[in-house]
Motif scaffolding. Structure first.
Motif: not given
Lengths: 147, 407
Positions: A7, A11, A15, A103, A106-107
């Motif tokens: 994960e 990520r 980024e 994740f 989060e992405i």
């Protein structure tokens, strides 16, 4: 690599992207790259239909691990399917059952995993966990019994 | 008052909001329309200062609420040019209106061997209730096909009509294709064989002037939220002589005249079909919405929408490899399309990032996806507050989606 490590890799990949456009272009690329499910498994019983897009999911149990192949009729859905398979395929049943898959949020792709989006992805994750549960019951409890 | 688009836009507070830090472009009006201040204020005022249950209350507030509720009914009657206020039944929306007719009319008038006619372009809400009642009553459901140009095949329709036809249930305007059906001709042809006609007006109500005495259909349905009103309120119009013969659809308070444990007699029209506490605020909000549209002038509103719609059709048509399904000669503001070979979910997901709200999927018309052999559609649908500038933003989003998905 553990699920958490995998994960983290994803990520980090995300980024690098400055905006949604780059992110989506990457998803689309990944959708195109998805190792297609064997045609013989692209059958109705493996189909998870959403209102918006549909997903085919096949699972196999080999040597204590579960391997997933999948496909979708929409390429963005397929891109996310690809991410989920990278993280969850080749894992033990327990790893799959414990995976939180934070994740995706989060992405910045949370909206695609909303149940109201109805693109087959939420049901796909549910189905992956159900496979894990079923394989675990079938293979791992009998192992315990034979010991 | 003259039609001033900036004034109109100013009436809708939601149009000032931003999505993804961009100005919202709302093109999902066939799903639901936005609400003007007048409607929002009406709901707010009712719950703040007027809330009370309607009918039978002798206290002041209840009488006031009852008066407002019944005024709303009067206004709907006027708006539709129905013959009598008793023909206006408040429901939760088009879906409930159709279910009411399918169940109540069906149990009374549909018998084994009878036929019910619908069309290929119906919304699921005007398919499934008829399927169920046909199954229950041993009747046949016949489906009128559409032509290449997304219009009702009137020749086929005429051939399918017979003395077995009990009811024809057809949409006034297709939610997917935008096609305006020739409902006046449909009514005349159906009546000639003694069939009744239900018109699903969900997509027509905000765009076309409706004159029910002239149209002469037996039932007409619409939802408040598709005509700038609140959700959860809708209307069933039915001819008095039919409604009188039909039994209630749901039972409870309000719809009774006298209840003993042996037998219940039913209330008179329209209350016979309004069991339970109605959506009072919804009815008042709908009243304000219709008043708003009347003040703008539905013909002026439609003329503006048409201009924006034609502009969008033209611009979209200029994009290579676009398939447009809204191709009927007479159509209102639903524009369904696909990029050739591209899934609508992908197109919609990218358009969304431009803060443009369009709808994707089967649009509750799965039979149409089979006819056109696509997994779904992308649909932009317009309302009175949309502008050609918004169309430009939408077109730009489609071009971006195309370059991302078709390269």
């Amino acid at each position: 690599m553990t699920i958490a490590e995998k994960e983290l890799v994803i990520r980090e990949e995300f980024e690098n992207f400055e905006d949604w456009l780059e992110k989506y272009n990457y998803l689309i690329e990944m959708g195109k790259d998805l190792p297609l499910i064997d045609e013989k498994y692209k059958i109705k019983s493996n189909l998870i239909s959403g209102c918006q897009s549909s997903v085919w999911l096949h699972a196999e149990y080999r040597d204590g691990k579960i391997y997933f192949t999948a496909d979708s009729d929409a390429v963005i859905t397929k891109g996310i399917v690809n991410l989920l398979i990278r993280v969850l395929s080749g894992r033990t049943a327990d790893e799959i059952l414990d995976a939180k898959l934070d994740f995706i949020d989060e992405i910045g792709l949370k909206e695609h995993l909303s149940p109201t989006r109805s693109n087959g992805l939420v049901s796909m994750i549910k189905q992956m966990k159900l496979y894990a549960l079923a394989f675990k019951a079938k293979y791992e409890s009998s192992e315990r019994e034979s010991k | 008052m003259g039609f001033d688009i900036q004034n109109v836009r100013g009436n809708f507070p939601i149009l000032r909001r931003k999505v993804y830090e961009k100005q919202l472009v709302y093109l999902d009006n066939a799903a639901t329309t936005q609400k003007p201040d007048m409607v929002i204020d009406r709901l707010n005022n009712f719950y703040s200062y007027e809330n009370s249950n309607v009918h039978r209350g002798i206290h002041h507030l209840s009488q006031e609420a009852t008066a407002c509720f019944e005024e709303a009914r009067d206004y709907v009657q006027k708006f539709l040019n129905a013959h009598s206020r008793n023909e206006i039944i408040f429901t939760r929306g088009t879906t409930e209106s159709i279910n009411l007719v399918a169940q109540s009319f069906g149990r009374k008038f549909i018998n084994p061997g009878d036929e019910v006619l619908i069309s290929q372009m119906e919304h699921h809400s005007n398919i499934v209730p008829w399927q169920m009642i046909c199954e229950e009553r041993g009747a046949r459901l016949l489906v009128v096909p559409i032509t290449e140009s997304a219009e009702l095949n009137m020749k086929a329709f005429e051939k399918m009509l017979s003395d077995k036809t009990r009811i024809v249930a057809i949409t006034h305007v297709s939610n997917t294709l935008g096609t305006i059906n020739p409902v006046d001709i449909i009514v005349k042809l159906a009546h000639r064989v003694g069939a009744r006609v239900l018109i699903d007006g969900a997509q027509a109500i905000a765009h076309l002037p409706i004159d029910l005495q002239n149209l002469d259909c037996d039932f007409y349905c619409f939802s408040g939220h598709k005509v700038y009103g609140p959700t959860g309120i809708g209307v069933l119009y039915g001819k008095v002589e039919l409604l009188e013969e039909m039994l209630p659809y749901q039972c409870g308070g309000e719809m009774i005249s006298e209840v003993t444990f042996e037998k219940t007699t039913f209330n008179e029209l329209p209350y016979k079909f309004e069991a339970g506490t109605p959506n009072i605020a919804g009815a008042l909000g709908l009243h304000s919405a219709l008043l708003y549209l009347d003040r703008l002038g539905i013909r002026q509103a439609a003329a503006h929408e048409d201009e924006v719609f034609k502009y969008a059709l033209d611009k979209l048509g200029q994009i290579d490899q676009i398939i447009i399904y809204s191709r009927a000669q007479h159509k209102t503001t639903s524009l369904s399309f696909n990029l050739k070979g591209v899934h609508p979910y992908d197109v919609g997901s990218i358009i969304d990032k431009f803060a443009v709200a369009v709808r994707t999927g089967h649009l509750c018309t799965q039979p149409l996806t089979r006819i056109f052999q696509v997994p779904g559609f992308v649909r932009a649908s317009f309302a009175v507050y949309n502008t050609t500038e918004e169309v430009d933003i939408f077109i730009n989003a489609v071009i971006q989606a195309k370059s991302m998905l078709m390269s």
